[in-house]
Write a protein that holds these residues in place. Structure first.
Motif, PDB file in Angstrom:
ATOM      1  N   LEU A  90       8.336   2.993   5.757  1.00 35.92           N
ATOM      2  CA  LEU A  90       8.594   2.610   4.220  1.00 35.92           C
ATOM      3  C   LEU A  90       6.975   3.717   3.630  1.00 35.92           C
ATOM      4  N   THR A  91       8.540   3.678   2.052  1.00 32.48           N
ATOM      5  CA  THR A  91       7.397   4.641   0.912  1.00 32.48           C
ATOM      6  C   THR A  91       6.023   3.588   0.292  1.00 32.48           C
ATOM      7  N   ASN A  92       6.562   2.407   0.251  1.00 36.08           N
ATOM      8  CA  ASN A  92       5.166   1.235  -0.332  1.00 36.08           C
ATOM      9  C   ASN A  92       5.323   0.879   0.581  1.00 36.08           C
ATOM     10  N   TYR A  93       4.127  -0.517   0.400  1.00 32.48           N
ATOM     11  CA  TYR A  93       3.789  -1.402   1.349  1.00 32.48           C
ATOM     12  C   TYR A  93       4.331  -2.332   0.354  1.00 32.48           C
ATOM     13  N   VAL A  94       4.774  -3.669  -0.278  1.00 34.91           N
ATOM     14  CA  VAL A  94       5.327  -4.205  -1.398  1.00 34.91           C
ATOM     15  C   VAL A  94       5.953  -5.649  -0.279  1.00 34.91           C
ATOM     16  N   ARG A 129      -0.690   5.223   0.678  1.00 35.63           N
ATOM     17  CA  ARG A 129       0.583   3.902   0.396  1.00 35.63           C
ATOM     18  C   ARG A 129      -0.279   2.567  -0.387  1.00 35.63           C
ATOM     19  N   LEU A 130      -0.915   2.036   0.513  1.00 32.87           N
ATOM     20  CA  LEU A 130      -1.432   1.038   0.284  1.00 32.87           C
ATOM     21  C   LEU A 130      -2.135   0.907  -1.017  1.00 32.87           C
ATOM     22  N   ILE A 131      -3.107   1.285  -1.284  1.00 34.26           N
ATOM     23  CA  ILE A 131      -3.813   2.069  -3.128  1.00 34.26           C
ATOM     24  C   ILE A 131      -2.659   1.644  -4.112  1.00 34.26           C
TER      25      ILE A 131
END
Length: 452
Positions: A90-94, A129-131
């Protein structure tokens, strides 16, 4: 052995003085959900939360009904997502945030915490990525709460992370401006974060915990105030003893609920967090306790000393009652959630600077404070840095949960509703800290970190 007096006294605490179990929080490890495939990861997370937590709400409701003890919230805290998702594609965690939200709604809980990162010493790719995902994730979900640990006594302060979190607060406020930046109420930044905190928005299930546990947060500011009404004019020694004895009784109620929940859910008993957490209800205020000690208004000279006494006595009384006292345990000062503090802000006796001084001796930090919408990201970062430094130097947990409300300024009021209450916009120092925050790097750990 319980006497009829004990039973009647507890009954009065509940019915007249707002004693309640503020939360039953189930901690769930997601470490065994890890996968390089983001879709598999999300499916694993959803399945584990809904499997482990399926009976949490019913259990809480059954215990409340059978024992007559109000249990206000049922919540779940999970392993910090930056650790769980770091190896995924995943490239972001949305999408993970949406999965957490979906799982929380499926089992019927009030909030789920753990959309978190621990960056006291630096960032991993997963942390970044989380932030980067926080603002969008909290804006598009209802029940997900997020926390970021930016410093500790052992590590010092990660000023790059602090600078970033100022920008996150501003981004999140803008994304939820149609709700007066309510998204910011689900985000907190910590120094010396604890792994067993059952309260939101900062709860997460630390990696040193087991696979699952259940913890309880118990509260009763009204009970403490009522007890102090019986010792008017007495010396502070008597005040401290009275608070200790009252905290003991409150903790025993929490112990009963926690042990029963642990048995019925068949998971280990974690901790009891005895924190005087106020609500907007009349008679449920930490500020009222401080004023009962003799202050004309919360924020007057002497407020920090009164709060120090209260916080210490609560911890001592709790430790007398249970060997499982943990979390934050003390006194919370969330402005929007405390009717007495709101009135003090309105009178002008309680300011942001005085609140910061109070955080040196209470359980957490600058909490649920609405600030002008034009407050810059750098100024918010500087507020975080000040608060984190207090925690770092004093070896205690401190936190910041501020709400920069777009389009609002000093003199305006915002209404959040429910336990979050309402809040007048509090003045923030107008002098800039941009160049200070732009330095980046780390503020080194203090001498007291060298304890080996």
């Amino acid at each position: 052995m319980l006497t009829i007096h004990d039973v009647l006294e507890t009954n009065q605490m509940i019915q007249k003085n707002n004693l309640d179990v503020r939360t039953i929080t189930m901690g769930i490890s997601l470490l065994d959900c890890c996968s390089s495939d983001g879709k598999v990861l999300c499916r694993n997370i959803y399945d584990k939360i809904t499997s482990y937590g399926e009976n949490l709400v019913k259990t809480g409701e059954d215990i409340a009904r059978e024992y007559g003890v109000p249990i206000i919230n049922k919540r779940v805290a999970v392993t910090p997502i930056s650790l769980v998702a770091g190896a995924s594609d995943l490239t972001n965690y949305v999408e993970i945030a949406r999965t957490l939200d979906k799982a929380a709604k499926e089992i019927g809980i009030d909030f789920i915490g753990g959309f978190s990162a621990l960056v006291e010493r630096g960032f991993t790719d997963g942390d970044r990525r989380l932030i980067d995902s926080i603002a969008e994730s909290l804006a598009c979900t209802d029940l997900v709460c997020s926390s970021v640990a930016v410093g500790s006594t052992k590590a010092g302060l990660n000023m790059d992370a602090i600078a970033e979190m100022g920008r996150v607060f501003k981004d999140l406020a803008e994304r939820t401006k149609d709700k007066d930046a309510l998204g910011c109420a689900k985000l907190v930044v910590f120094s010396n974060a604890v792994e067993d905190n059952p309260f939101m928005a900062g709860a997460f299930h630390g990696v040193t915990n087991g696979d699952c546990c259940v913890s309880v947060g118990v509260s009763g500011p009204g009970v403490v105030k009522r007890a102090l009404e019986n010792v008017k004019g007495e010396p502070f020694d008597v005040v401290a003893e009275t608070i200790k004895k009252t905290a003991f009784k409150i903790t025993r109620v929490g112990q009963l609920v926690a042990m029963e929940a642990s048995k019925r859910l068949n998971v280990p008993f974690g901790i009891i967090d005895l924190s005087l957490a106020p609500t907007p209800a009349v008679g449920d205020s930490v500020a009222d306790i401080l004023e009962e000690m003799g202050l004309e208004s919360c924020g007057a000279c002497g407020t920090t000393a009164a709060l120090a006494l209260l916080n210490d006595a609560v911890k001592k009384g709790g430790l007398m009652a249970s060997s499982r006292v943990g979390g934050l345990s003390g006194a919370f000062i969330p402005v929007s959630e405390d009717k007495g503090m709101l009135e003090a802000v309105g009178r002008g006796s309680l300011t942001l600077e005085k609140l910061e001084a109070m955080t040196c001796v209470c359980s957490v930090g600058l909490d649920m404070i609405a600030i002008p919408g034009d407050t810059s990201a750098a100024t918010i970062s500087a507020i975080i840095a000040d608060e984190a430094a207090i925690g770092m130097i004093n070896n205690k947990t401190t936190a910041v949960r501020v709400i920069p409300v777009p389009g609002k300024d000093v003199g305006d009021t915002v209404e959040f509703g429910g336990l979050l209450g309402y809040c007048p916009i509090i003045n923030v120092n107008k002098y800039k800290s941009d160049a200070f925050i732009a330095r980046g790097g780390r503020i080194p750990a203090p001498m007291r970190s060298l304890t080996n």
